[in-house]
Design an enzyme around this catalytic site. Structure first.
Site: not given
Length: 389
Positions: A108, A180, A205
């Site tokens: 990300y 992650d 999320k």
């Protein structure tokens, strides 16, 4: 063990999601965990309290969420933060000047922004490698390497890293492995069971699941890790508010049900896109032509709802994204609604053109987080939007 005694069976995932840390309130019997919107707590005397002194240090609602998320990931403890990036910053704050971190090269975009533009100023060193080949990780480890940080699947190129293989390398070299797990949630992937030392999520999320709260969590495998993170919560703040904690506790109760629909819809959308004449390529671990499809089946219990596909150019991507109606053009992912984004100008703009080119992130790539709406409505919207190309 005596023959007449049976080992206590651990509750299933959905049961833990609904009940671990979410037991009825002992004071009133309330089924929903109470929100404690208090900054401080009355003490009975000097050094005498009921376990709480100040809400930056601890809060009953936050405690419940941390218990819940630790149970879902199979950790010994969890610590929640004000965002996913705050959680990642807390993990790296346990390192010292001169320490080195090996990172995945496709993360990300906010992560390399933090690492390269902030933390290098404090003497930390970072190397970026393709973690889908564990040999790259092994070659990148130095004498001063203290951590390997990986996403799997990666954001947005959907590459899979063999966590069991990487964890063996890390253990042999006495290096911590941090994973992650945001894209799959603990429902579809259990990094700790595969050898990870810590697991991080953006609770924003799938864990929250309703696009109405920001947060992050680190799940630990040792009490020492948890104690260090608890000290950082106390020293630096960036903790999750009681209301945000309650939102995640509310969301987690339906995690297993939501993830099943996300996965089912994701597979159908990926298959649809892979056959669409306007789509050049589809990146989804559930497709048989994905280069790590076999590893994904072995390591994950589902493929999830994150899909990246190639439209061919920035112009094509823009035409399509302007035409969507049901799908929401927006940053983020993991909500019940279908969210669609353009990584090059949104989530990964911070990498710069050169950085994106280095990892193969083109201007024509579109990322979709498939929601739990009726699948035909999602397909119809994508079909009419792609017709704009």
């Amino acid at each position: 063990m005596p023959a007449n005694m049976k080992a206590k069976k651990e509750p299933g995932f959905a049961t833990r999601a609904i009940h671990s840390g979410q037991e009825p309130d002992p004071l009133t019997g309330a089924v929903s965990v109470p929100i404690y919107p208090t900054s401080t707590y009355v003490q009975q005397g000097i050094g005498e309290n009921k376990g709480y002194e100040y809400s930056r240090v601890s809060n009953p609602t936050r405690d419940r969420l941390e218990q819940n998320l630790a149970a879902l990931e199979g950790g010994v403890a969890a610590k929640v933060f004000a965002s996913g990036m705050a959680a990642i910053n807390a993990i790296t704050s346990t390192l010292k000047s001169g320490d080195h971190v090996v990172c995945g090269h496709d993360l990300y975009g906010g992560v390399p922004r933090l690492f390269n533009q902030v933390l290098t100023n404090f003497g930390l060193e970072f190397s970026y490698v393709d973690t889908s080949d564990e040999k790259n990780v092994e070659r990148a480890i130095r004498k001063n390497t203290r951590m390997v940080y990986a996403e799997t699947p990666t954001n947005p190129l959907m590459q899979i890293s063999d966590l069991a293989a990487i964890s063996r390398i890390c253990r042999a070299r006495k290096v911590q492995l941090v994973v992650d797990n945001t894209f799959l949630s603990p429902y579809f992937q259990q990094p700790i069971a595969l050898g990870a030392d810590m697991v991080v999520h953006s609770t924003t999320k799938f864990l929250n699941g309703h696009s109405d709260g920001i947060g992050g969590v680190v799940v630990c495998t040792t009490q020492e890790q948890a104690d260090k993170l608890a000290f950082l919560q106390k020293a630096a703040g960036a903790i999750l508010s009681p209301f945000e904690c309650w939102l995640v506790l509310r969301g987690v109760k339906t995690l297993s049900a939501r993830m099943e629909i996300h996965d089912r819809n994701g597979r159908i959308v990926a298959d649809f896109l892979s056959k669409h004449k306007k789509v050049k390529q589809v990146l989804y671990p559930g497709l048989p032509d994905h280069p790590q499809h076999a590893l994904a089946k072995r390591q994950m219990s589902g493929f999830g709802s994150m899909i990246t596909f190639e439209t061919g150019s920035l112009k094509n991507a823009n035409k399509m994204l302007k035409a969507v109606r049901l799908c929401s053009l927006a940053e983020s992912l993991g909500g019940v609604e279908t969210l669609i984004s353009h990584p090059a100008t949104m989530t990964h703009a911070a990498l710069g053109e050169k950085g994106r080119k280095a990892i193969g992130l083109t201007d024509g790539l579109v990322r979709i987080s498939v929601g739990i709406e009726d699948i035909q409505d999602i397909l119809d919207d994508l079909d009419q939007a792609l017709a704009a190309i």
